[in-house]
Design an enzyme around this catalytic site. Sequence first.
Site, mmCIF file in Angstrom:
data_model
loop_
_atom_site.group_PDB
_atom_site.id
_atom_site.type_symbol
_atom_site.label_atom_id
_atom_site.label_comp_id
_atom_site.label_asym_id
_atom_site.label_seq_id
_atom_site.Cartn_x
_atom_site.Cartn_y
_atom_site.Cartn_z
ATOM 1 N N ASP A 161 84.922 23.858 -29.815
ATOM 2 C CA ASP A 161 83.855 23.077 -29.287
ATOM 3 C C ASP A 161 82.496 23.620 -29.753
ATOM 4 O O ASP A 161 82.333 24.850 -29.870
ATOM 5 C CB ASP A 161 84.145 22.819 -27.730
ATOM 6 C CG ASP A 161 82.968 21.631 -27.337
ATOM 7 O OD1 ASP A 161 82.527 20.733 -28.216
ATOM 8 O OD2 ASP A 161 82.808 21.536 -26.191
ATOM 9 N N GLU A 204 78.296 22.918 -33.779
ATOM 10 C CA GLU A 204 77.608 22.115 -34.844
ATOM 11 C C GLU A 204 76.441 23.294 -35.646
ATOM 12 O O GLU A 204 76.006 22.931 -36.394
ATOM 13 C CB GLU A 204 76.740 21.176 -34.213
ATOM 14 C CG GLU A 204 77.527 20.161 -33.680
ATOM 15 C CD GLU A 204 78.393 20.289 -32.611
ATOM 16 O OE1 GLU A 204 79.416 19.572 -32.699
ATOM 17 O OE2 GLU A 204 78.302 21.212 -31.738
ATOM 18 N N ASP A 232 81.967 13.472 -27.158
ATOM 19 C CA ASP A 232 81.649 12.783 -25.897
ATOM 20 C C ASP A 232 81.435 11.598 -25.633
ATOM 21 O O ASP A 232 80.333 10.870 -25.787
ATOM 22 C CB ASP A 232 80.594 13.814 -25.447
ATOM 23 C CG ASP A 232 80.984 15.279 -25.105
ATOM 24 O OD1 ASP A 232 82.257 15.585 -25.115
ATOM 25 O OD2 ASP A 232 79.911 16.089 -25.029
#
Length: 998
Positions: free
Chosen positions: A487, A490, A657
């Site tokens: 997670d 980015e 999300d």
Amino acid sequence: MTASRISHWAQQAFMLTSLLANTSDFAAVDTSRTMAPTSITSFQAQFTVAPTADVGAPLLPNIEDPNARDAQVECPGYLATHLDLKDCGFTAQLSLLGEACDVYGTDIQDLVLTVEHQAKTRLHVNIQPSHITPENGSWYILNETWVPAPQQEECLDASDLVFSWTNTPSFGFNVTRTSSQEVIFSTDGSKLIYENQFIEFVTSMDEGYNLYGLGEVIHGLRLQPGLTRTIYAADAGDPVDGNIYGSHPFYLETRYPRVQGGNTGSKDSSTSHGVYLRNAHAQEILMHDTNVTWRTLGGDIDLYFFSGPSQTEVTSQYIQQIGLPVMQQYWTLGYHQCRWGYENWSMTEEVVNNFAKFEIPLETMWNDIDYMKGYRDFDNDPIRFPYDEGKEFLDRLHAKGQHYVPIIDAAIYHPNPWNESDAYQVFNDGNETGSFMLNPDGSLYIGQVWPGFTVFPDWMTMSASKWWLQTMAAWQMKVPFDGLWIDMNEVSSFCVGSCGSKNLSQNPVHPAFKLPGEPGALVFEYPEGFNITNATEAASAQYGSSTQAAAASKTAGPSSTTTDYLRTTPIIGERNINQPPYVINHVHGDLAVHATSPNATHHNGVKEYDVHNLYGHQLLQNTYRAMTAIMPGKRPFIIGRSTFAGSGNYSGHWGGDNFSKFTYMYFSIPQALSMSLFGLPMFGVDTCGFGGNSDEELCNRWMMLSAFFPFYRNHNVLGAISQEPYVWESVMEATKVAMNIRFQLLPYMYTLFYHAHTSGDTVMRALAWEFPKDALLADADRQFLLGSAILVTPVLTQGHTTVDGVFPGLVEGTDVYYDWYNQSAMNVPKKKNTTIEAPLGHIPVYVRGGNILATQEMRMTTREARKTDWSLIVAMDKDGRANGTLYLDDGVSIEPEATKIVIMGGQVAVLADQARRNVTTLRVDVFVDGEFTDLDLPLANVTVLGVAAPPASLQVKVDKKNVTACVEYCAERQRLVISDLQQVLDGKVWRKNWSLTL
């Protein structure tokens, strides 16, 4: 989970609500008494970062700026000269036609054009500066170590793609498909702009074009004129039409034959082609009515054209070049359960036990960041998730054939150097080996994520890869996980710049926003449609919210109506890394907001500006390599958030999300189909929604829909109500219905993954791809196919008990569909779009005629399901034929010792008997290739759909020998069932070739 999403929630003035299990009643409650977990972590933060830490420069996207300069008007373009023929193409020089315009950077005077016919169906066009030095090389050239480039395969006299160019009025080029004489890409009539921080080229498009891809984005499947697609990896909680986690600069275009009235289809098939820009810089693609403008903030123009001519061929051609999808372990296709809020091992195991109690299959248990000590990677909380207790729990889990996957974040905590008790060996080991990114001055780049001030692994160093492997291996010895969830890659940071550099004495620090469940946090709204199902309570809640809003408006200061936007001016010969002159339409505005800053520096001198979109991809690559070393011979199971072209070669992906809303349930379908185009078939979303409170109806519908996605996981946020499928009785029952179908289809889904892994096929498919002649399906994204055999038509609207859907080819008489539940053929509707009954707890599923499915039975785990007897569903097409394939292996190994491919064919024929009554003959042929034997289990039954007349004989023969079996024919449903076959073939159905006749 996304910090920007949580920050948004924390600002909302909605009451926290709690759902009473198995009812639809809601009441406002105190956060200390909500049934959702509220314990968030064991560490106590000493300091809270100011909200201004994550505020960047005030920027106005170029596409919204009325004063923006138009490069097509101001710039001169280029002239092509000095053609030099090569074996498989040519090179030419491109020179600036006039004075430099320097609109958004410094114009490059001289470029080199390279054209290569790499294969019959692939053309490579590259444009880059003619003089590249070690100092500026990273600005333009994407290293093939990071992202492999398609290579020359063969030189052909006849290629399916032809390149032509003109210098009138400036350099432009066409790419033409020779088989159809279609110009599939044309920059004629536009100018090429090539500057050190800005590149632009424009291709003309037919009116009403059909474009797919260019992600990652939450949007419908087809991309219409008027949209802008921004490609810049962002930690952003699923905003509609905004750039989010993945970077996939590839599009598929489909063109339908023009007939009377325009684009309405004809008897001729459509044609498709693909375009891939191999460039990792920030990008923006503007879709106008008659052209598509492509802009990047750097890199070279490295275009690859794929001629198709079908969608299936285009996708395969593209995926085979970027990297075929990793083959998944069989168990990963089971059901996965997660939430942020399983606050200790006991609670985690209680959820596992509840699934067993309610007899709901559960394959894999996940933990979010709850398990971490102070949110630190590779470090369990010693009180709530101690290693000894965890090992005992995981031993029990594994003994039952179940699995465990924890989360790993991309950022590494930097301990407080003045606090000995804050020591963190994971950081020390990485820091001593030079494994973290730097500031331009050579000091550590220190951002801020969940644990506080953090550093970020530098994947362009060998030391980081080695450190990651060693650290993961040491942790796996303590926590024997079966897969990993990557997670925040980015890569996300909750502050602009190296905000921790002079603040480490304050570590650990708390984010600038309150987390759900913390005292004082105002979080979640009532579930969607609460006003419909609970009108009285909703009116009361609405009155309270409006009163609060009115009071707040009286005390709020005046709002600003003007903004002074920052506009930077290019400096000749220099690059403005942090504030480039061209402002892309980025969801966070400033490139440094909620991410590492563009000037973050790798040890090789490369700036994050040039490679930001690769960070998540490189983390997935390194995690894959580490897992192959830790678990030799096993296929790594990885689910990652930020991806790039080729990430499917290493991992799967989840949709990020999302929200507990019907809209996001719908968006999951086009998002999944787009990921199919990008070579990431192992895809699913947070079922029932991540953010906000789900409700019974939504979760009922969503648990059934996601059962037909490859990755099937329920996950929600801390502080929200519980949404495990056993919370509501109707959801539990609906889940079992859908899971029963999924388990029967698992051998088929696994076979689809085999074809994806070996050939670049898709697993989930859009209707338009399977039915290329029908232009009316170009927008269809509320239904989908699993492979070519299974059509799924879910209810996506609240309160509806019917759904409108199409059965492609049914009205036209070319296709047949069978209802999964009653196994009868669908009647031909009077119109193409037909209404289907779908009460709550039912999802319409159909088998497309012409397919044979090998099925097994549902059990609590895939391990047990793989031990059950086999059955065949033979769904005849309109001509009485069907076929299918089945792939078998151990379900685990990267290189299995033995495999098996089963080819199945079926045929029915209707003839007249002596009494001149119509009767049916049946033949099913099975051809087996391979040595894998573990799944050579008994055959229970064969169900044949589409049998128009009773069988000519009740005597079943296998390999021309009479066998004892039960034969039942239902004339009303035109279904033939042959059962009690367990003893045929010595109880080993896939041992050899065989034929069954009747």
